[in-house]
Design a protein around this motif. Sequence first.
Motif, short mmCIF file in Angstrom:
data_model
loop_
_atom_site.label_atom_id
_atom_site.label_comp_id
_atom_site.label_asym_id
_atom_site.label_seq_id
_atom_site.Cartn_x
_atom_site.Cartn_y
_atom_site.Cartn_z
N ARG A 13 27.90 35.73 31.82
CA ARG A 13 29.01 36.68 31.96
C ARG A 13 28.81 37.90 31.07
O ARG A 13 29.07 39.04 31.47
CB ARG A 13 30.33 35.98 31.62
N GLU A 16 26.27 40.22 32.54
CA GLU A 16 26.77 40.98 33.68
C GLU A 16 27.74 42.08 33.25
O GLU A 16 27.77 43.16 33.84
CB GLU A 16 27.44 40.02 34.67
N GLU A 17 28.53 41.81 32.22
CA GLU A 17 29.49 42.81 31.74
C GLU A 17 28.87 43.78 30.76
O GLU A 17 29.31 44.93 30.64
CB GLU A 17 30.68 42.11 31.07
N ALA A 23 33.69 40.17 28.74
CA ALA A 23 33.18 38.86 29.11
C ALA A 23 34.10 37.75 28.59
O ALA A 23 34.39 36.78 29.31
CB ALA A 23 31.77 38.67 28.56
N ARG A 70 21.81 31.98 35.89
CA ARG A 70 22.79 32.05 36.97
C ARG A 70 22.66 30.83 37.89
O ARG A 70 23.66 30.24 38.30
CB ARG A 70 22.56 33.32 37.79
N ALA A 131 28.41 45.40 42.40
CA ALA A 131 28.63 44.98 41.01
C ALA A 131 29.44 43.70 40.95
O ALA A 131 29.17 42.81 40.12
CB ALA A 131 29.34 46.10 40.25
N ARG A 135 28.31 40.14 39.23
CA ARG A 135 29.12 39.50 38.18
C ARG A 135 29.58 38.11 38.57
O ARG A 135 30.03 37.34 37.72
CB ARG A 135 30.35 40.36 37.87
N ASP A 137 32.14 37.74 40.70
CA ASP A 137 33.57 37.83 41.03
C ASP A 137 33.82 37.50 42.49
O ASP A 137 34.90 37.06 42.86
CB ASP A 137 34.09 39.24 40.74
#
Length: 315
Positions: A13, A16-17, A23, A70, A131, A135, A137
Amino acid sequence: MDLDVAQVRAFVRTAEELHFGRAAGALAISQQALSKRIARLESLLGAELFRRGGGVHLTEAGRRFLEPARQAVAAADAAVEAVTGTARPLRLDVWGHLYAPMRTLAQVAGRAGPAGDLVLGHGRDLPSVTAALLRGDIDAAFGRAHPPLPGGLTHRLVRLEPVDAVVGADHPLAAEPALRPEQLRGSVLWAPAEPARLDFLHRFADRFGIRDRAASVNLGLAHFLAEVAADPRRFSLIPADVPLPDVPGLRTVPLAEPTPLYAWSLLWRTGNTHPRLGLLSAALAEEARRSRWLEYDPTCDWLPEPPADGSDFAR
């Protein structure tokens, strides 16, 4: 070496952020707890994963670790779901301007499991959707996947949509039974956002010599088409089979020689093992064969970037 999934999740996380505070918020833990998890992971691996100071950046070791990390998190989630039987819904973004993926999804949703197992979202544009995929999401999205595809993403071509021109009744070409794209050179391409942001329209205009381009504010399809119909110089492009609202004075004219095609792909993050994702991809492939969605003839069709060997169109 046994990895702690919570520590690996904290690393993914943050990678990705590239921001410890965001995060931590996404994981619903304190920033101090996040930092401790990452520090313990770095200690276990014997390598620094982030460079701190002047922002947060991945080290070379962190970049190498990211994709396997991941996959490890996805595998752990899948293992829990397999035992508990409580797989979360598939989070699918159906963002689109005039080319609405909802029409494609509606034709296959029932074959990809119960409708209640889908959670639909609407991104702002394809970069923001990309994006969100990276991430984690969302699980999947629709978009025109032109190269280079961002690292960590994969796609499957699912539909080629022919597009028509829409003009007002007073446009000089409104009565034509069909148009070649270059016949629109004296017209103004009217777009629901800046044409440079809408890659397909931008490339169409470049390819066929449409110099005059203008943007509207996207207040919905009916409003947009009313703006097109109000000016005899304007035109735009619409999928040939899209149901159009009743807009007075609007005319639809097919494009031919060549027919422009909009290429829709299903995009997802590499390593995503959500069970509904495979079902959805298979259902789209089946419908593509049944409805001939992937027919393409380079002698009479136009794509902004057709594959050199045509392999994408056999999938």
